[in-house]
Motif scaffolding. Structure first.
Motif, short mmCIF file in Angstrom:
data_model
loop_
_atom_site.label_atom_id
_atom_site.label_comp_id
_atom_site.label_asym_id
_atom_site.label_seq_id
_atom_site.Cartn_x
_atom_site.Cartn_y
_atom_site.Cartn_z
N PRO A 1 -2.41 12.42 8.72
CA PRO A 1 -2.33 11.84 10.07
C PRO A 1 -1.17 12.43 10.87
CG PRO A 1 -2.57 10.13 8.43
CD PRO A 1 -2.32 11.39 7.67
N VAL A 2 -1.43 12.66 12.13
CA VAL A 2 -0.36 13.13 13.02
C VAL A 2 0.65 12.01 13.21
CG1 VAL A 2 0.17 13.97 15.35
CG2 VAL A 2 -1.93 14.71 14.20
N GLY B 1 11.23 -5.05 13.43
CA GLY B 1 12.25 -4.87 12.41
C GLY B 1 12.31 -3.42 11.95
N GLU B 2 12.56 -3.25 10.65
CA GLU B 2 12.56 -1.91 10.05
C GLU B 2 11.76 -1.94 8.77
OE1 GLU B 2 16.03 0.41 9.78
OE2 GLU B 2 16.80 -0.13 11.75
N PHE B 3 10.95 -0.94 8.57
CA PHE B 3 10.07 -0.86 7.42
C PHE B 3 10.87 -0.34 6.22
CE2 PHE B 3 6.12 0.97 5.32
CZ PHE B 3 5.55 -0.26 5.09
N THR B 4 10.57 -0.85 5.03
CA THR B 4 11.42 -0.54 3.88
C THR B 4 10.98 0.67 3.06
OG1 THR B 4 10.13 -2.02 2.44
CG2 THR B 4 12.00 -2.99 3.62
N VAL B 5 9.76 1.19 3.34
CA VAL B 5 9.22 2.26 2.48
C VAL B 5 9.06 3.54 3.29
CG1 VAL B 5 7.37 2.89 0.88
CG2 VAL B 5 7.94 0.48 1.22
N PRO B 6 9.66 4.63 2.84
CA PRO B 6 9.53 5.91 3.57
C PRO B 6 8.09 6.38 3.66
CG PRO B 6 11.30 6.00 1.96
CD PRO B 6 10.56 4.74 1.69
N ARG B 7 7.87 7.34 4.55
CA ARG B 7 6.54 7.92 4.73
C ARG B 7 6.07 8.53 3.40
NH1 ARG B 7 3.68 9.04 9.30
NH2 ARG B 7 2.20 10.78 9.30
N SER B 8 4.78 8.29 3.09
CA SER B 8 4.27 8.68 1.78
C SER B 8 3.82 10.14 1.75
CB SER B 8 3.08 7.78 1.41
OG SER B 8 1.96 8.13 2.19
N TRP C 1 3.80 2.43 9.02
CA TRP C 1 3.90 3.67 8.23
C TRP C 1 4.50 4.80 9.06
CZ3 TRP C 1 -1.84 2.59 6.72
CH2 TRP C 1 -1.86 1.64 5.68
N ASP C 2 4.26 4.78 10.37
CA ASP C 2 4.81 5.82 11.24
C ASP C 2 6.24 5.53 11.69
OD1 ASP C 2 2.81 7.70 11.28
OD2 ASP C 2 1.79 6.87 13.03
N SER C 3 6.80 4.38 11.28
CA SER C 3 8.17 4.08 11.69
C SER C 3 9.19 4.91 10.91
CB SER C 3 8.47 2.58 11.54
OG SER C 3 8.48 2.20 10.17
N TRP C 4 8.73 5.60 9.86
CA TRP C 4 9.54 6.61 9.18
C TRP C 4 9.05 7.99 9.61
CZ3 TRP C 4 13.42 6.37 5.25
CH2 TRP C 4 13.83 5.06 4.92
N LEU D 1 0.82 -1.20 0.00
CA LEU D 1 0.00 0.00 0.00
C LEU D 1 0.86 1.26 0.00
CD1 LEU D 1 -2.68 -1.24 2.53
CD2 LEU D 1 -3.16 -0.52 0.19
N ALA D 2 1.95 1.25 0.78
CA ALA D 2 2.85 2.40 0.80
C ALA D 2 3.52 2.60 -0.55
CB ALA D 2 3.90 2.22 1.90
#
Length: 426
Positions: free
Chosen positions: A422-423, A181-188, A158-161, A105-106
């Protein structure tokens, strides 16, 4: 008001016998409807999903023969041929996992520059579950529990970036999911994809009030719409939300003509196409749970009782008590002197808004003005040209009256819907 386009396909609304009907697999069909919606300045384009072909009496159901492509794949392709239109994918929270779906989705949100949406659906039938490695399914009581935690987990990912582009480790431990872990896609560009929830049950309303940006619903009258609207909006305060934080958008069908009378004639012909003699028997078999092939669709309703859980139909959600529905059908048929086919037409395939462009525009506006809806998701009966007439003839009237935008004011789906980003909760 807000407007969205639902791509027609595997349902009783779609008319495949019409010579103007085309493929729901060819990419050109998706492009046609999406570009028509964007030309009409619609908020978003909406794709349904089915995870298994339904069966009827041991055979693939006729309306499923053409199949359903995977929605996110189609929308990623449409991101390249549209500029402002939101792109909403229906994806099941029962048979997916938060990390992988959040990435997909991201990714769509980045490729479309902030136009992605996720329609969250659930499944509780073993028939669909057979397609997945778990081989099972969730009890109906647990499906929204998993869905709520699924959405919350996706938002944590999504907020991990940070908004500034810094990645931070995430860790979630709950009853349904334990991921880290770590999410691979930056905040959109719009922070999070927009979340849509489809459902009219009390559980569905509560889930929407707690977690959704849009609720996709169905109600056939102004009064029913007002009751639903008031009920759902009243639930928002318990979650610290404002009435405008959740948009209520029922799925509707529209038939227009040069005059109201012409539109009514056209609507009746569409209903006859939707309910052929064969489809009338199929619809009755779904309700009765019996093989009714020996019955005449132009004859009376069967006098026998329904059979519960007969297994004749697999993969279709059953709404309501079959005995109560059969009783209602019999009462209507007797009161109006209707055959089996006529009864199916009368009870299952009625368009929401019928009339001249002026009449339809006025009725849509009244629904919004009287707080029965914030907008509408249009479900046309033709693939892919079923939206053309509405965009060419009704949308200009809505624009002239000020009920609908003349141009997009922003580039993201959230901006179209008037939703704040989103905040960040990192």
């Amino acid at each position: 008001m807000h407007l969205a386009a639902h791509f027609p396909g595997v349902n009783a609304t779609t008319v495949w016998a019409d010579p103007r009907s085309r493929s729901q697999i060819d990419f050109s069909s998706f492009v046609h409807l999406a570009r028509t919606a964007e030309r009409g300045k619609f908020d978003f384009f909406f794709l349904a999903e089915g995870l298994r072909l339904r069966e009827h009496n041991g055979r693939i159901h006729d309306l499923d023969v053409v199949g359903r492509p995977e929605s996110l794949t189609v929308l990623n392709a449409l991101a390249a041929v549209t500029e402002r239109l939101g792109l909403a994918a229906t994806v099941n929270a029962t048979f997916n996992e938060p990390y992988e779906l959040a990435r997909r989705l991201a990714t769509l949100d980045h490729l479309s520059e902030g136009r992605a949406a996720w329609n969250v659906v659930t499944s509780s039938d073993a028939f669909t579950g057979e397609n997945f490695r778990r081989g099972g399914y969730l009890d109906r009581a647990d499906r929204y529990t998993r869905a709520a935690e699924f959405v919350a987990t996706a938002r944590e990912l999504w907020d991990s970036w940070t908004p500034g582009g810094e990645s931070r480790p995430f860790a979630h431990e709950g009853e349904q999911f334990t991921v880290s872990g770590e999410f691979t896609v930056p905040r959109s560009p719009q922070g999070h994809p927009v979340v849509i929830q489809a459902g009219d049950s009390s559980e569905g309303r509560e889930f929407a009030a707690s977690a959704a940006d849009i609720i996709f619903t169905r109600h056939g009258t102004l009064e029913a719409g007002r009751d639903f609207y008031a009920d759902v909006k009243a639930r928002l305060a318990a979650y610290g939300r404002q009435p405008d934080d959740l948009k209520i958008m029922p799925g509707v069908t529209v038939v227009t003509g040069d005059t109201d009378a012409e539109a009514q004639e056209h609507a009746y012909e569409i209903r006859r196409q939707q309910v052929s003699p064969q489809n009338a028997i199929l619809a009755a078999e779904q309700l009765w749970g019996r093989d009714l092939s020996a019955y005449d669709p132009d004859g009376p309703l069967p006098e026998i009782d329904p059979v519960l859980d007969s297994g004749l139909v697999k993969g279709r959600v059953v709404y309501g008590d079959p005995f109560a529905v059969v009783a209602r059908w019999r009462a209507i048929a007797e009161a109006k002197g209707l055959s089996l086919r006529q009864t199916v037409i009368e009870t299952t395939t009625r368009q929401s808004f019928i009339g001249s462009p002026q009449t339809v525009a006025a009725e849509l506006t009244a629904f919004v003005d009287e707080r029965a809806a914030d907008g509408f998701i249009l479900v046309p009966h033709l693939t892919p040209g079923g939206l053309d007439d509405f965009v060419d003839r009704v949308v200009p009237l809505l624009q002239e009256s000020g009920a609908f935008r003349s141009e997009y004011s922003g580039s993201t789906l959230r901006s179209h819907l008037g939703l704040a980003e989103p905040v960040w909760k990192g």
